[in-house]
Design a protein around this motif. Structure first.
Motif, mmCIF file in Angstrom:
data_model
loop_
_atom_site.group_PDB
_atom_site.id
_atom_site.type_symbol
_atom_site.label_atom_id
_atom_site.label_comp_id
_atom_site.label_asym_id
_atom_site.label_seq_id
_atom_site.Cartn_x
_atom_site.Cartn_y
_atom_site.Cartn_z
ATOM 1 N N PRO A 84 -21.532 36.160 18.984
ATOM 2 C CA PRO A 84 -22.277 35.990 17.735
ATOM 3 C C PRO A 84 -21.359 35.180 16.957
ATOM 4 N N ASP A 85 -22.026 34.326 16.116
ATOM 5 C CA ASP A 85 -21.171 33.733 15.027
ATOM 6 C C ASP A 85 -21.945 33.035 13.971
ATOM 7 N N ARG A 86 -21.484 32.659 12.937
ATOM 8 C CA ARG A 86 -22.212 32.169 11.875
ATOM 9 C C ARG A 86 -22.841 30.890 12.185
ATOM 10 N N VAL A 87 -24.142 30.684 11.505
ATOM 11 C CA VAL A 87 -24.707 29.527 11.734
ATOM 12 C C VAL A 87 -25.536 29.114 10.253
ATOM 13 N N ALA A 88 -25.293 27.735 9.857
ATOM 14 C CA ALA A 88 -26.070 27.446 8.586
ATOM 15 C C ALA A 88 -27.143 26.340 9.213
ATOM 16 N N PHE A 89 -28.012 26.326 8.362
ATOM 17 C CA PHE A 89 -29.140 25.133 8.671
ATOM 18 C C PHE A 89 -29.219 24.286 7.514
ATOM 19 N N ALA A 90 -28.931 22.965 7.948
ATOM 20 C CA ALA A 90 -28.826 21.635 6.885
ATOM 21 C C ALA A 90 -30.248 21.106 6.935
ATOM 22 N N VAL A 91 -30.796 20.730 5.563
ATOM 23 C CA VAL A 91 -31.843 19.993 5.534
ATOM 24 C C VAL A 91 -31.384 18.633 5.554
ATOM 25 N N THR A 92 -31.888 17.819 6.297
ATOM 26 C CA THR A 92 -31.725 16.202 6.622
ATOM 27 C C THR A 92 -33.033 15.632 6.588
ATOM 28 N N THR A 93 -32.997 14.227 6.911
ATOM 29 C CA THR A 93 -34.249 13.619 6.989
ATOM 30 C C THR A 93 -35.108 13.897 8.153
ATOM 31 N N GLN A 94 -34.547 14.723 9.274
ATOM 32 C CA GLN A 94 -35.462 14.975 10.324
ATOM 33 C C GLN A 94 -36.264 16.172 10.185
ATOM 34 N N GLU A 95 -37.169 16.457 11.084
ATOM 35 C CA GLU A 95 -38.569 17.125 10.794
ATOM 36 C C GLU A 95 -37.958 18.597 10.531
ATOM 37 N N THR A 96 -37.101 19.118 11.381
ATOM 38 C CA THR A 96 -36.614 20.477 11.288
ATOM 39 C C THR A 96 -35.210 20.576 10.763
ATOM 40 N N PRO A 97 -34.693 21.826 10.280
ATOM 41 C CA PRO A 97 -33.378 21.869 9.907
ATOM 42 C C PRO A 97 -32.398 21.622 10.794
ATOM 43 N N MET A 98 -31.222 21.073 10.616
ATOM 44 C CA MET A 98 -30.286 21.161 11.629
ATOM 45 C C MET A 98 -29.363 22.269 11.743
ATOM 46 N N PRO A 99 -29.218 22.898 12.807
ATOM 47 C CA PRO A 99 -28.321 23.994 12.881
ATOM 48 C C PRO A 99 -26.990 23.771 12.800
ATOM 49 N N LEU A 100 -26.152 24.315 12.033
ATOM 50 C CA LEU A 100 -24.664 24.175 12.329
ATOM 51 C C LEU A 100 -23.705 25.500 12.601
ATOM 52 N N HIS A 101 -23.157 25.250 13.726
ATOM 53 C CA HIS A 101 -22.181 26.391 13.984
ATOM 54 C C HIS A 101 -21.130 26.313 13.119
ATOM 55 N N LEU A 102 -21.018 27.364 12.270
ATOM 56 C CA LEU A 102 -19.667 27.383 11.200
ATOM 57 C C LEU A 102 -18.388 28.076 11.966
ATOM 58 N N PHE A 103 -17.421 27.281 12.306
ATOM 59 C CA PHE A 103 -16.057 27.958 12.775
ATOM 60 C C PHE A 103 -15.079 27.938 11.779
ATOM 61 N N LYS A 104 -15.078 27.101 10.735
ATOM 62 C CA LYS A 104 -13.975 27.180 9.695
ATOM 63 C C LYS A 104 -14.344 28.383 8.963
ATOM 64 N N PRO A 105 -13.089 29.131 8.607
ATOM 65 C CA PRO A 105 -13.276 30.373 7.656
ATOM 66 C C PRO A 105 -13.939 29.977 6.352
ATOM 67 N N GLU A 106 -13.506 28.781 5.652
ATOM 68 C CA GLU A 106 -13.935 28.508 4.485
ATOM 69 C C GLU A 106 -15.550 28.047 4.533
ATOM 70 N N ASP A 107 -16.219 27.471 5.644
ATOM 71 C CA ASP A 107 -17.259 27.183 5.675
ATOM 72 C C ASP A 107 -18.116 28.592 5.734
#
Length: 146
Positions: A84-107
């Motif tokens: 289990p780990d932290r995941v953010a979702f970025a809104v881009t020009t694509q239809e669905t948000p892009m999942p981002l696996h956050l591995f840096k502590p600052e992120d």
């Protein structure tokens, strides 16, 4: 000849309430990107995002990985990260948000995120030619069926 590609521009990140609403009914997300590490053992970097925060037992993790390998044609799986780990979702020009696996502590501190079970690894597959041939990154959402 090297092929250049334009990075996806992140317009914003989903906030926690938007993430919760966005993940309603999502079973998992598969993301594929070109493997870019100098020591890459396979051409594609895959990330599987399972819509659970549970820490799955090792035998269940292996069964899940085997299921995805059969379904998506993964072979030569290497350098598996699975927890289990932290995941953010970025809104881009694509239809669905892009999942981002956050591995840096600052992120993890800075970006709104949720906890999902993440399986991150390198592998090969003939089912992702746009990643291998055109160096594109893509993701697909799978929704729970009733």
């Amino acid at each position: 000849m090297t092929q250049e590609h334009q990075a996806l521009k992140t317009e914003q990140y989903l906030n926690p309430a938007e993430i919760t609403a966005h993940l309603e009914g999502v079973e998992y997300i598969v993301m594929a990107a070109p493997a870019v590490r100098d020591t890459a053992k396979a051409p594609i970097h895959f990330t599987l995002f399972l819509n659970t925060a549970d820490n799955l037992p090792a035998d269940i993790q292996q069964a899940v990985l085997d299921k995805f390998a059969d379904q998506y044609g993964f072979r030569n799986i290497a350098d598996l990260f699975s927890q289990p780990d932290r995941v953010a979702f970025a809104v881009t020009t694509q239809e669905t948000p892009m999942p981002l696996h956050l591995f840096k502590p600052e992120d993890k501190m800075r970006l709104p995120s949720t906890v999902m079970f993440v399986m991150d690894f390198e592998a090969d597959s003939d089912n992702f030619p746009e990643v291998k041939e055109k160096q594109l990154t893509g993701w697909t959402y799978a929704y729970e069926t009733e």
